[in-house]
Design an enzyme around this catalytic site. Structure first.
Site, PDB file in Angstrom:
ATOM      1  N   GLY A  74       0.919  -1.237  -0.217  1.00  0.00           N
ATOM      2  CA  GLY A  74       0.029   0.095   0.072  1.00  0.00           C
ATOM      3  C   GLY A  74       0.814   1.391  -0.134  1.00  0.00           C
ATOM      4  O   GLY A  74       0.480   2.260  -0.486  1.00  0.00           O
ATOM      5  N   ASN A 153      -7.345   3.718   9.316  1.00  0.00           N
ATOM      6  CA  ASN A 153      -6.761   2.561   9.913  1.00  0.00           C
ATOM      7  C   ASN A 153      -7.094   2.180  11.433  1.00  0.00           C
ATOM      8  O   ASN A 153      -7.240   1.275  11.987  1.00  0.00           O
ATOM      9  CB  ASN A 153      -5.303   2.259   9.746  1.00  0.00           C
ATOM     10  CG  ASN A 153      -4.513   3.507   9.674  1.00  0.00           C
ATOM     11  OD1 ASN A 153      -5.039   4.591   9.312  1.00  0.00           O
ATOM     12  ND2 ASN A 153      -3.555   3.462  10.611  1.00  0.00           N
ATOM     13  N   SER A 203      -3.653  -2.919  -0.624  1.00  0.00           N
ATOM     14  CA  SER A 203      -2.740  -3.914  -0.071  1.00  0.00           C
ATOM     15  C   SER A 203      -2.764  -5.044   0.377  1.00  0.00           C
ATOM     16  O   SER A 203      -3.955  -5.279   1.011  1.00  0.00           O
ATOM     17  CB  SER A 203      -2.090  -3.103   1.265  1.00  0.00           C
ATOM     18  OG  SER A 203      -0.900  -3.879   1.544  1.00  0.00           O
ATOM     19  N   GLY A 204      -2.270  -6.209  -0.290  1.00  0.00           N
ATOM     20  CA  GLY A 204      -2.655  -7.647  -0.317  1.00  0.00           C
ATOM     21  C   GLY A 204      -2.956  -8.006   1.375  1.00  0.00           C
ATOM     22  O   GLY A 204      -3.872  -8.699   1.501  1.00  0.00           O
ATOM     23  N   HIS A 205      -2.038  -7.669   1.947  1.00  0.00           N
ATOM     24  CA  HIS A 205      -1.948  -8.212   3.198  1.00  0.00           C
ATOM     25  C   HIS A 205      -3.058  -7.797   4.209  1.00  0.00           C
ATOM     26  O   HIS A 205      -3.074  -8.442   5.435  1.00  0.00           O
ATOM     27  CB  HIS A 205      -0.388  -8.127   3.896  1.00  0.00           C
ATOM     28  CG  HIS A 205       0.027  -6.688   4.420  1.00  0.00           C
ATOM     29  ND1 HIS A 205       0.074  -6.675   6.140  1.00  0.00           N
ATOM     30  CD2 HIS A 205       0.410  -5.727   3.940  1.00  0.00           C
ATOM     31  CE1 HIS A 205       0.347  -5.205   5.942  1.00  0.00           C
ATOM     32  NE2 HIS A 205       0.635  -4.640   4.820  1.00  0.00           N
ATOM     33  N   THR A 241      11.070  -7.435 -12.409  1.00  0.00           N
ATOM     34  CA  THR A 241      10.502  -8.656 -12.678  1.00  0.00           C
ATOM     35  C   THR A 241       9.140  -8.770 -11.810  1.00  0.00           C
ATOM     36  O   THR A 241       8.970  -8.943 -10.719  1.00  0.00           O
ATOM     37  CB  THR A 241      11.166  -9.566 -12.755  1.00  0.00           C
ATOM     38  OG1 THR A 241      12.307  -9.245 -13.280  1.00  0.00           O
ATOM     39  CG2 THR A 241      10.671 -10.987 -13.091  1.00  0.00           C
ATOM     40  N   CYS A 329       5.658   4.641  20.604  1.00  0.00           N
ATOM     41  CA  CYS A 329       6.761   4.990  21.561  1.00  0.00           C
ATOM     42  C   CYS A 329       7.977   5.738  20.843  1.00  0.00           C
ATOM     43  O   CYS A 329       8.543   5.155  20.282  1.00  0.00           O
ATOM     44  CB  CYS A 329       7.364   3.760  22.292  1.00  0.00           C
ATOM     45  SG  CYS A 329       8.190   4.028  23.516  1.00  0.00           S
TER      46      CYS A 329
HETATM   47  N1  PLP Z   1      -2.755   3.036   4.132  1.00  0.00           N
HETATM   48  C1  PLP Z   1      -3.498   2.606   5.399  1.00  0.00           C
HETATM   49  C2  PLP Z   1      -4.616   2.904   5.732  1.00  0.00           C
HETATM   50  C3  PLP Z   1      -2.765   1.524   6.141  1.00  0.00           C
HETATM   51  O1  PLP Z   1      -3.689   1.137   7.352  1.00  0.00           O
HETATM   52  C4  PLP Z   1      -1.711   0.902   5.643  1.00  0.00           C
HETATM   53  C5  PLP Z   1      -1.117  -0.071   6.660  1.00  0.00           C
HETATM   54  O2  PLP Z   1      -1.239  -0.239   7.776  1.00  0.00           O
HETATM   55  C6  PLP Z   1      -0.920   1.413   4.618  1.00  0.00           C
HETATM   56  C7  PLP Z   1      -1.650   2.433   3.902  1.00  0.00           C
HETATM   57  C8  PLP Z   1       0.259   0.876   4.234  1.00  0.00           C
HETATM   58  O3  PLP Z   1       0.439  -0.305   3.693  1.00  0.00           O
HETATM   59  P1  PLP Z   1       1.506  -1.416   3.401  1.00  0.00           P
HETATM   60  O4  PLP Z   1       1.770  -1.903   4.723  1.00  0.00           O
HETATM   61  O5  PLP Z   1       1.080  -2.474   2.599  1.00  0.00           O
HETATM   62  O6  PLP Z   1       2.550  -0.551   2.890  1.00  0.00           O
END
Ligand code: PLP
Length: 400
Positions: A74, A153, A203-205, A241, A329
């Site tokens: 992301g 987030n 973002s995949g994860h 790649t 922190c």
């Molecule tokens: N944007 C938001 C709102 C997110 O919560 C996060 C990851 O916590 C990101 C972007 C960044 O994604 P990545 O960890 O895949 O770089």
């Protein structure tokens, strides 16, 4: 220390879906060809990328799969979209964003400010909702780009992306709109055409694909300069790649997420609400930091007055429960989250705010367990608090 893990930190990262992993395995084993190679052996790899691109196109409802660029995460999607579009509009020096963006957007703007850009940071109200009037007033003829996250987030609060796009385009047709959609993928439907966004990152994860793969959508009317320069991959917009197994994985994750959207909106939301109601009912002076704001179904951000968030996390961790706090922190002092600060969360609760984020893997038993241990944890911490008079007063008012 508990053997069992109750994972309620899905906004940080998610478990890989078995079907996602299964779809990736052939490309980690026998189908290892470079998809750009000319021989027949490479055809399966290049076809797999084509197929994944179509799946992502459908997932975000892009008009054309050529609008989909695979990235590594992301953060890369945001950097490529934001810096790439500014690279094409060097005459304009004004950008607008929000005070509550993820650091992968905010820190790009901090850097751009040093390069002479004027950046306006739009505020939010106490529920975390964006000030649309302030946003509208900030747009002018020099505004190259507006970027607004789809959902936050830390709080899960959803921004009205379609409405924001209408505001932007009514004020300046040429202003581009980037949307960080990392926290909505798999939680609510994404429709880039209906929302009128120019660029969008996921973002995949965050939705059950592995770490190391992301997507940047760029509509056909928007041209960007590449961030990573090299080969011709991704139509010259992102060299390197192709990461075939991970691209296949994010394609499958999009398909799976589509299948589970209804489950997220009903079951995941029901469990989230059960957790929230249990905590708010059984613990005095716990507050839902977002109030009634529109949120993604999996996220709850709760402030516990006169309690240190890190202490709550340690006690939860002892019981095998994973959650997170907004604090970072830094240099020995606990800085409260920039998001909760922008929302003016009272100082008595800002340090004791915890984010719980669920997924399709969260069970009723998980939630019942967390609800059964939370009151004891907070009570234990409060018993050691130096704010005994204040706590007694809170308890007295609660029982009146
Ligand atoms: N944007 C938001 C709102 C997110 O919560 C996060 C990851 O916590 C990101 C972007 C960044 O994604 P990545 O960890 O895949 O770089």
């Amino acid at each position: 220390m508990s053997d069992k893990i109750i994972y309620l930190d899905n906004n940080a990262t998610t478990r890989v879906d078995d079907k996602v992993l299964e779809s990736m395995l052939p490309y980690l084993k026998e189908e290892y060809a470079n998809p750009s190679s000319m021989y027949d052996f490479a055809k399966k790899s290049s076809d797999a990328i084509k197929e994944a691109r179509v799946k992502v196109r459908d997932f975000v409802n892009a008009e054309n799969e050529k609008e989909i660029i695979f990235t590594s995460c992301g953060s890369e999607s945001a950097n490529t979209g934001i810096r790439g579009v500014l690279g094409m509009h060097k005459d304009k020096r004004h950008i607008i964003t929000t005070k509550v963006e993820h650091p992968c957007v905010l820190n790009v703007y901090k850097m751009l400010e040093k390069q002479g850009y004027k950046v306006d940071y739009i505020g939010v109200n106490s529920a975390g909702e964006l000030d649309l009037e302030q946003l509208s007033e900030a747009i002018n003829d020099d505004t190259a780009l507006v970027s607004v996250m789809y959902a936050n987030n830390e709080t899960g609060v959803i921004n009205p992306i379609e409405k924001i796009s209408q505001i932007i385009k009514s004020k300046n047709q040429n202003t581009k709109f980037y949307v960080d959609a990392v926290q909505v993928a798999g939680k609510i439907p994404i429709d880039v055409q209906a929302c009128g966004v120019d660029m969008l990152g996921i973002s995949g994860h965050k939705f059950h694909a592995p770490k190391g793969v992301g997507v940047l959508y760029v509509n056909s009317k928007t041209i960007i300069t590449p961030l990573i320069i090299g080969g011709h991959q991704e139509r010259g917009k992102r060299a390197g790649t192709e990461n075939v197994p991970y691209i296949v994985g994010i394609g499958t994750a999009c398909e799976r997420a589509q299948e589970f959207l209804r489950y997220e909106a009903t079951e995941v939301k029901r469990l989230r609400d059960k957790l929230e109601n249990g905590i708010l009912k059984n613990i005095y002076n716990a507050r839902l930091n977002t109030g009634v704001a529109n949120r993604v179904p999996n996220t709850s951000n709760i402030g516990f007055e006169y309690v240190e968030g890190e202490l709550i996390l340690l006690h939860l961790s002892d019981k095998g429960i994973c959650a997170s706090s907004g604090s970072a922190c830094t240099s020995g002092s606990l800085e409260p989250s920039h998001v909760l600060r922008a929302m003016n969360v009272p100082f008595t609760a800002i340090h004791g705010s915890i984010r719980f984020s669920l997924s399709k893997y969260t069970t009723e038993k998980d939630i019942d367990y967390v609800n059964s241990v939370m009151p004891g944890i907070i009570e234990k911490i409060r018993n050691l608090s130096p704010y005994q008079d204040e706590l007694a007063e809170l308890k007295r008012r609660k029982t009146l």
